[in-house]
Scaffold this motif. Structure first.
Motif, short mmCIF file in Angstrom:
data_model
loop_
_atom_site.label_atom_id
_atom_site.label_comp_id
_atom_site.label_asym_id
_atom_site.label_seq_id
_atom_site.Cartn_x
_atom_site.Cartn_y
_atom_site.Cartn_z
N LYS A 175 0.56 -1.23 0.03
CA LYS A 175 0.18 -0.62 -0.03
C LYS A 175 1.02 1.44 -0.23
CE LYS A 175 -3.64 -2.13 2.72
NZ LYS A 175 -4.73 -1.87 3.43
N TYR A 176 2.22 1.05 0.61
CA TYR A 176 2.38 2.39 0.54
C TYR A 176 3.51 2.68 -0.46
CZ TYR A 176 2.23 4.19 5.89
OH TYR A 176 1.52 4.18 6.74
N PHE A 177 4.02 1.59 -1.09
CA PHE A 177 5.08 1.74 -2.03
C PHE A 177 3.60 2.23 -3.06
CE2 PHE A 177 5.96 0.37 -6.78
CZ PHE A 177 7.04 0.12 -6.24
N SER A 178 2.59 1.82 -3.52
CA SER A 178 1.72 2.20 -4.59
C SER A 178 1.16 3.77 -4.57
CB SER A 178 -0.03 1.77 -4.94
OG SER A 178 -1.20 2.36 -5.07
N ALA A 179 1.60 4.22 -2.40
CA ALA A 179 1.10 5.62 -2.60
C ALA A 179 2.03 6.40 -2.62
CB ALA A 179 0.70 5.32 -0.64
N LEU A 180 3.44 6.07 -2.75
CA LEU A 180 4.76 7.02 -2.28
C LEU A 180 4.46 7.21 -3.30
CD1 LEU A 180 6.49 5.59 0.33
CD2 LEU A 180 5.55 7.96 0.70
N SER A 237 11.65 9.81 -7.87
CA SER A 237 11.64 8.88 -6.11
C SER A 237 10.86 9.01 -5.02
CB SER A 237 13.44 8.37 -5.94
OG SER A 237 13.57 7.96 -7.02
N ALA A 238 10.47 8.68 -4.10
CA ALA A 238 10.40 8.31 -2.52
C ALA A 238 10.66 7.53 -1.57
CB ALA A 238 8.74 8.39 -2.68
N TYR A 239 10.65 7.76 -0.88
CA TYR A 239 11.52 6.68 0.09
C TYR A 239 10.99 6.00 1.44
CZ TYR A 239 15.09 8.87 -2.34
OH TYR A 239 15.82 9.46 -3.65
N LEU A 240 11.05 5.09 1.40
CA LEU A 240 9.93 4.06 2.91
C LEU A 240 11.82 3.48 3.47
CD1 LEU A 240 7.30 3.01 4.39
CD2 LEU A 240 7.94 1.15 2.51
N VAL A 241 11.64 4.56 5.00
CA VAL A 241 12.76 3.64 5.70
C VAL A 241 12.54 2.86 6.81
CG1 VAL A 241 14.75 5.12 7.06
CG2 VAL A 241 13.63 6.20 4.91
N PHE A 242 13.18 2.39 6.82
CA PHE A 242 13.45 0.95 8.37
C PHE A 242 14.31 1.30 9.26
CE2 PHE A 242 10.85 -2.70 4.78
CZ PHE A 242 10.33 -2.33 4.96
N GLY A 243 13.52 1.36 10.53
CA GLY A 243 15.00 1.08 11.36
C GLY A 243 14.88 2.33 11.94
N VAL A 244 13.50 3.69 11.88
CA VAL A 244 13.56 4.73 12.40
C VAL A 244 11.59 4.90 12.45
CG1 VAL A 244 13.42 7.21 11.49
CG2 VAL A 244 15.72 5.78 10.42
N LYS A 245 11.95 5.84 13.72
CA LYS A 245 10.59 6.25 14.27
C LYS A 245 9.85 7.75 13.46
CE LYS A 245 10.74 4.55 18.90
NZ LYS A 245 10.28 5.06 20.69
N ASP A 246 8.81 7.52 13.84
CA ASP A 246 7.83 8.57 13.26
C ASP A 246 8.47 10.26 13.35
OD1 ASP A 246 5.88 7.36 11.87
OD2 ASP A 246 4.63 7.69 12.95
N ASN A 247 9.29 10.46 14.54
CA ASN A 247 10.24 11.69 14.90
C ASN A 247 11.16 11.33 14.83
OD1 ASN A 247 11.13 9.50 16.81
ND2 ASN A 247 10.30 10.97 18.22
N GLN A 248 11.93 10.34 13.48
CA GLN A 248 13.04 10.47 13.04
C GLN A 248 13.92 9.89 14.04
OE1 GLN A 248 11.93 12.85 12.23
NE2 GLN A 248 12.08 14.17 10.57
N THR A 249 13.51 9.48 15.72
CA THR A 249 14.77 8.54 16.98
C THR A 249 14.68 7.83 15.07
OG1 THR A 249 13.40 9.67 17.88
CG2 THR A 249 14.73 7.35 18.50
N ILE A 250 16.04 7.23 15.28
CA ILE A 250 17.23 5.91 14.71
C ILE A 250 16.42 4.55 16.19
CG2 ILE A 250 18.64 4.77 14.34
CD1 ILE A 250 19.50 7.38 12.99
N VAL A 251 15.70 4.25 15.83
CA VAL A 251 15.85 3.08 16.43
C VAL A 251 16.65 1.30 16.01
CG1 VAL A 251 13.55 3.27 17.45
CG2 VAL A 251 13.97 2.34 15.39
N GLY A 252 17.23 1.44 14.31
CA GLY A 252 17.66 -0.10 13.78
C GLY A 252 16.70 -1.01 13.57
N THR A 253 17.19 -1.83 12.95
CA THR A 253 16.26 -2.62 12.03
C THR A 253 17.15 -4.30 12.25
OG1 THR A 253 14.60 -3.32 10.05
CG2 THR A 253 16.20 -1.66 10.05
N ASN A 254 16.53 -5.38 12.51
CA ASN A 254 16.88 -6.30 12.26
C ASN A 254 16.65 -7.13 10.52
OD1 ASN A 254 18.68 -6.33 14.14
ND2 ASN A 254 17.41 -6.86 15.12
N ILE A 255 15.54 -6.26 9.87
CA ILE A 255 15.15 -7.23 8.47
C ILE A 255 16.31 -7.37 7.59
CG2 ILE A 255 13.97 -6.26 5.93
CD1 ILE A 255 12.15 -4.57 7.71
N SER A 256 16.77 -9.05 7.07
CA SER A 256 17.72 -9.70 6.65
C SER A 256 17.03 -9.36 5.13
CB SER A 256 17.46 -11.07 6.84
OG SER A 256 16.17 -11.57 6.07
N GLU A 257 18.76 -9.10 4.17
CA GLU A 257 18.42 -9.57 2.66
C GLU A 257 17.88 -10.43 2.26
OE1 GLU A 257 19.73 -7.19 0.98
OE2 GLU A 257 20.81 -6.67 2.58
#
Length: 546
Positions: A34-39, A50-70
């Motif tokens: 859904k986000y891919f379509s919207a962005l 381009s548009a960007y979807l960033v994993f590992g970051v909160k809405d307020n730009q606080t970096i929390v990190g992600t463990n999503i693998s390749e």
């Protein structure tokens, strides 16, 4: 991309083309789509590449990190490629370390000019940070960015008149004369080259995609590759198992007739009902077969490389499907239009087909199909849109004799009213405006989505008993029954009241809704009316009169 990530993290907040997600371990694939379509759509509207979807970051730009693998990212890529239309993928997926934590940046391409991006058939957009449906204005803005080239008018330089079927040209002349009787003698004097130009099948003697589709020899189909001039007929039995099939290609002007011959058009005999109905009719009106099939040919999006499919089911339905979005957006728009649709995917092809008497004057055919079905008291044509497909189902029998009887005994109903009642009969959801219209006309009662025929319709059709079963009684009636029961037997358990009341609650309610209604009636009697009281427990109530 490192610089772009720094820029994204420095934004005051998310916006139409930037979305942050924590996604520490994984991310829901449907939401990602859904986000891919919207962005993608918003990037197009913002004139961004381009548009960007960033994993590992909160809405307020606080970096929390992600463990999503390749491996997970590759699965996400496949999911996006499988369910977006037009088929798109991420421009890049980038993994960075910020503040000792992993951040993944997904770069999403802008929707192509003139082509809104959908996910599983639905087009999404954004209002600031909010995800929602792409609104009509945004849809139109993208669709109108470029005036699409008419594929059907494109010239095939390598082709010549020798690639056309002589038999098909002869049949085209015959049909052209049927449409233009005043030119009959003049047409006879035209050479084939002159005739094809006059019939607007070729352009200044040059062969078009339309000419190959309608009149081309079977071996000439390769000229329109990767597009296809293929119609497949499939016969299925009552268990939806394929029994037979055949493929047809150009010249479609001739093969449309052959496809029609494959369809077994049996006679449908009505149950005698005081002469309300005719004795027997064709299951499928020949006009409907012709119009539905030729509409598929006229409006197919040939750039998608798909084929047209006609499925004949032994359960008395015909299903026609073709590739491409339904340009008018809704059937109601076609039925209610005072003038033909202004925009056509294949304007050159469509005009040629009108000139060869293959389809009616543009825009009137669908309305006539609806009228034919309603006069036979058969279900109306069922259109489905989505995933760049248009599918119409034609039913060749009466599905609900009571519904057919309603239509027969109320001949003053307009086509729009019949269409709405057809939705009610098929248990389809009505909009609030549609429900209000039928209620104002006193054709239905109840609350959406549980609408049913009204007392006015029931009285006219002799279905008063059915109406009462659907509508039920006033709550006071059920309360009196409970009080009478308690007067006679002094007490009642939950099971006793279920047996007393549930079976006579409105048939329009399902079992859960009936149980909920009975709970509400008992609550009102014990708390508001204070006419009964519970002498047992909450789990095992024993009701008595106060």
């Amino acid at each position: 991309m490192k610089d772009i990530l720094d820029e994204l993290l420095g934004l005051p907040s998310e916006n139409e083309v930037v979305e942050f997600k924590e996604a520490k371990q994984q991310y829901d694939r449907n939401k990602l789509g859904k986000y891919f379509s919207a962005l993608a759509n918003e990037a197009n509207l913002e004139n961004k590449t381009s548009a960007y979807l960033v994993f590992g970051v909160k809405d307020n730009q606080t970096i929390v990190g992600t463990n999503i693998s390749e491996k997970q990212l590759n699965e996400y890529k496949k999911e996006i490629a499988d369910h977006t239309s037009p088929k798109l993928g991420f421009i890049s997926t980038n993994r960075f370390v910020r503040e000792g934590k992993v951040v993944v940046v997904l770069e999403i391409p802008a929707a192509p000019k003139g082509m809104p991006v959908s996910w599983k058939g639905f087009k999404y957009g954004r209002d600031g940070e909010s995800l929602g449906a792409l609104n009509d204005n945004e849809y139109d803005r993208i669709k109108n960015q470029v005036k699409q080239t008419d594929w059907s008018a494109q010239i095939i330089k390598e082709a010549s008149i020798t690639d056309l079927s002589n038999q098909a040209i002869k049949e085209a002349r015959k049909r052209f004369i049927q449409k233009n009787k005043s030119l009959a003698e003049e047409v006879k004097s035209w050479s084939d080259e002159v005739f094809l130009n006059k019939a607007k099948i070729t352009i200044k003697g040059k062969i078009t995609n339309t000419a190959i589709l309608l009149l081309g020899k079977p071996e000439a189909e390769h000229y329109i590759n990767p597009s296809r001039a293929t119609v497949t007929w499939i016969l299925k039995d009552a268990d939806n198992i394929e029994k037979d099939y055949e493929h047809f290609t150009c010249p479609l002007l001739l093969n449309v007739v052959e496809i029609g011959k494959k369809i077994r058009n049996l006679k449908y005999r009505y149950i005698n009902d005081d002469s309300l109905f005719p004795d027997e009719v064709d299951q499928y009106d020949p006009y409907i077969i012709r119009e539905a099939l030729n509409n598929c040919i006229a409006h197919q999006d040939y750039t998608l490389g798909g084929k047209i499919v006609v499925v004949e089911n032994e359960n008395s339905t015909l299903v026609f499907s073709n590739s491409g979005d339904f340009i008018p957006q809704s059937i109601e728009a076609v039925i209610n239009a005072d003038s033909p649709e202004q925009n056509y995917r294949n304007a050159f092809l469509t005009n040629a087909m009108v000139g060869l008497n293959m389809i009616d004057t543009i825009g009137s055919g669908i309305k006539r199909m609806f009228k034919i079905q309603s006069k036979k008291f058969f279900p109306l044509p069922d259109y489905e849109f989505g995933n760049q497909k248009v599918k119409v189902t034609i039913t060749g029998k009466v599905l609900d004799i009571d519904y057919a009887r309603k239509l027969a005994q109320l001949p003053s109903l307009s086509l729009n009213e019949i269409i709405l009642l057809d939705k009610v009969a098929k248990n389809k959801t009505l909009t609030s405006d549609e429900g209000k219209y039928l209620k104002d006309k006193k054709l239905v009662e109840g609350r959406r989505p549980n609408l049913h025929i009204s007392s006015k319709v029931a009285k006219a059709t002799g279905e008063k008993e059915e109406y009462i079963k659907m509508r039920g009684f006033k709550d006071d009636h059920y309360k009196k029954m409970i009080l009478d029961y308690l007067q006679e037997y002094e007490s009642a358990s939950k099971k006793d009241l279920d047996k007393l009341i549930l079976d006579i609650l409105p048939n329009v309610l399902d079992e859960d809704q009936k149980k909920n209604k009975l709970r509400n009636i008992i609550y009102a009697m014990s708390k508001r009316d204070v006419s009964i009281t519970n002498t047992g427990t909450n789990r095992k109530p024993i009701w008595k009169k106060v």
